[in-house]
Write an enzyme that holds these catalytic residues in place. Structure first.
Site, mmCIF file in Angstrom:
data_model
loop_
_atom_site.group_PDB
_atom_site.id
_atom_site.type_symbol
_atom_site.label_atom_id
_atom_site.label_comp_id
_atom_site.label_asym_id
_atom_site.label_seq_id
_atom_site.Cartn_x
_atom_site.Cartn_y
_atom_site.Cartn_z
ATOM 1 N N GLY A 26 0.333 -1.224 5.435
ATOM 2 C CA GLY A 26 1.649 -1.462 4.838
ATOM 3 C C GLY A 26 1.732 -1.093 3.366
ATOM 4 O O GLY A 26 2.799 -1.221 2.752
ATOM 5 N N GLY A 69 1.617 1.869 2.149
ATOM 6 C CA GLY A 69 2.442 3.076 2.005
ATOM 7 C C GLY A 69 1.661 4.367 2.183
ATOM 8 O O GLY A 69 2.162 5.444 1.874
ATOM 9 N N THR A 83 0.783 6.145 4.922
ATOM 10 C CA THR A 83 1.393 7.106 5.839
ATOM 11 C C THR A 83 2.672 7.680 5.249
ATOM 12 O O THR A 83 2.921 8.888 5.337
ATOM 13 C CB THR A 83 1.701 6.417 7.180
ATOM 14 N N SER A 105 -9.623 2.503 5.642
ATOM 15 C CA SER A 105 -10.986 2.759 5.123
ATOM 16 C C SER A 105 -11.399 1.709 4.090
ATOM 17 O O SER A 105 -11.518 2.011 2.910
ATOM 18 C CB SER A 105 -11.111 4.186 4.581
HETATM 19 P P1 ADP Z 1 0.438 2.216 5.671
HETATM 20 O O1 ADP Z 1 0.334 3.609 6.224
HETATM 21 O O2 ADP Z 1 -0.281 2.036 4.375
HETATM 22 O O3 ADP Z 1 0.075 1.161 6.679
HETATM 23 P P2 ADP Z 1 3.275 2.680 5.865
HETATM 24 O O4 ADP Z 1 3.488 3.943 5.098
HETATM 25 O O5 ADP Z 1 3.181 2.770 7.360
HETATM 26 O O6 ADP Z 1 1.971 1.954 5.276
HETATM 27 O O7 ADP Z 1 4.390 1.628 5.504
HETATM 28 C C1 ADP Z 1 4.786 1.363 4.175
HETATM 29 C C2 ADP Z 1 6.211 0.816 4.184
HETATM 30 O O8 ADP Z 1 6.582 0.506 2.842
HETATM 31 C C3 ADP Z 1 7.229 1.817 4.711
HETATM 32 O O9 ADP Z 1 8.195 1.116 5.475
HETATM 33 C C4 ADP Z 1 7.853 2.366 3.425
HETATM 34 O O10 ADP Z 1 9.181 2.812 3.622
HETATM 35 C C5 ADP Z 1 7.817 1.131 2.528
HETATM 36 N N1 ADP Z 1 7.824 1.427 1.088
HETATM 37 C C6 ADP Z 1 8.635 0.825 0.200
HETATM 38 N N2 ADP Z 1 8.430 1.295 -1.032
HETATM 39 C C7 ADP Z 1 7.465 2.242 -0.934
HETATM 40 C C8 ADP Z 1 6.834 3.088 -1.885
HETATM 41 N N3 ADP Z 1 7.173 3.073 -3.185
HETATM 42 N N4 ADP Z 1 5.851 3.913 -1.447
HETATM 43 C C9 ADP Z 1 5.506 3.920 -0.135
HETATM 44 N N5 ADP Z 1 6.082 3.143 0.813
HETATM 45 C C10 ADP Z 1 7.063 2.300 0.423
#
Ligand code: ADP
Length: 196
Positions: free
Chosen positions: A15, A17, A19, A86
Site C-alpha cells: 500500500g 505505492g 505498483t 522485499s
Molecule cells: P503497493 O504496490 O506498494 O502495495 P499500490 O500502488 O498498490 O501499493 O497502492 C497504493 C495506493 O495509494 C493506490 O491506491 C494509490 O492510488 C494511492 N496513493 C495515494 N497517494 C499516492 C502517491 N503519492 N503515490 C503513490 N500512490 C498513492
C-alpha cells in the site's frame, strides 16, 4: 536502443505505492521507446516462485529469483522494473551486488498511511489475525539504508514521485534526457504483490 539496461527495484510496505509509481514509470519509459519489462510480484509468485510461502527463507528465495531474472533482462538492455515488498535488507543488498546496474527506489509511507489506504483489504485481515506473517504487522520491514531514490508518498503526488525516478535514470545516463514533463496516466491496479 533508447536506453541502457538497469534493474529498477521498488521496495516498501504493502500500500505504500510501489505498483502505482512503477506502472507510471513504465508508461513514461514506453512513451520514450525504452525497452521495459515489469516483474510483478503476483505473476512471479504464480509462476517463478509457485509454492513458496512467507517465511524469511521463502521470501529471500523469491527475491533472489526475481533478482536473477531482472539481472538477465537488464544486462541485455532492458529496464527491468521490480515491484515487491522485499522486506529484508540483506537479500536486497545481495541482489544489488550480483546486478550490473541497480537502482533501489524506497517507496516510503508510514504504516498508518498504508493501513488507512488498505487498497487490497489485507491490513484489516492481518489485524483480525486472518493473515499471518504480514509485513508491517507481524513480520518485519527493514528500510533501505542508502537507496538511490526515496518517494514519500504521503507527502508527494504520484507525478512528483514518478519524476524523481525518471530524473534519476536520466542523471545516471540510463535513459536519454528529455525536456518533456512526465505525463500522468491512470492505471487499473491489479498487482498482487502483497506478501512478497
Ligand atoms: P503497493 O504496490 O506498494 O502495495 P499500490 O500502488 O498498490 O501499493 O497502492 C497504493 C495506493 O495509494 C493506490 O491506491 C494509490 O492510488 C494511492 N496513493 C495515494 N497517494 C499516492 C502517491 N503519492 N503515490 C503513490 N500512490 C498513492
Amino acid at each position: 536502443m533508447q536506453n541502457q539496461g538497469v534493474t529498477l527495484w521498488f521496495t516498501g510496505l504493502s500500500g505504500a505505492g510501489k505498483t502505482t509509481i512503477a506502472k507510471q514509470v513504465e508508461y513514461e519509459l514506453k512513451v520514450r521507446k525504452c525497452a521495459v519489462e515489469m516483474l510483478d510480484g503476483d505473476i512471479v509468485r504464480t509462476h517463478l516462485s509457485k509454492g513458496l510461502g512467507f517465511s524469511k527463507e521463502d521470501r529471500d528465495t523469491n527475491i533472489r529469483r526475481i533478482g536473477f531474472v531482472a539481472n538477465l533482462l537488464s544486462r541485455n538492455g532492458v529496464i527491468a522494473i521490480v515491484s515487491a515488498i522485499s522486506p529484508y535488507r540483506a537479500v536486497r543488498e545481495e541482489v544489488r551486488s550480483h546486478t550490473d546496474r541497480f537502482i533501489e527506489v524506497f517507496v516510503n509511507a508510514p504504516l498508518e498511511t498504508c493501513e488507512s489506504r488498505d487498497v487490497k483489504g489485507l491490513y484489516a485481515k492481518a489485524r483480525a489475525g486472518e493473515i499471518k506473517q504480514f509485513t508491517g504487522i507481524d513480520d518485519p520491514y527493514e528500510e533501505p539504508v542508502d537507496p538511490e531514490v526515496v518517494c514519500y508518498t504521503s507527502e508527494e503526488t504520484i507525478e512528483e514521485s514518478t519524476a524523481k525516478v525518471i530524473l534519476t535514470l536520466e542523471r545516471l545516463g540510463y535513459v536519454p534526457k528529455t525536456h518533456k514533463q512526465p505525463t500522468l496516466r491512470t492505471y487499473a491496479l491489479h498487482s498482487q504483490d502483497y506478501y512478497i
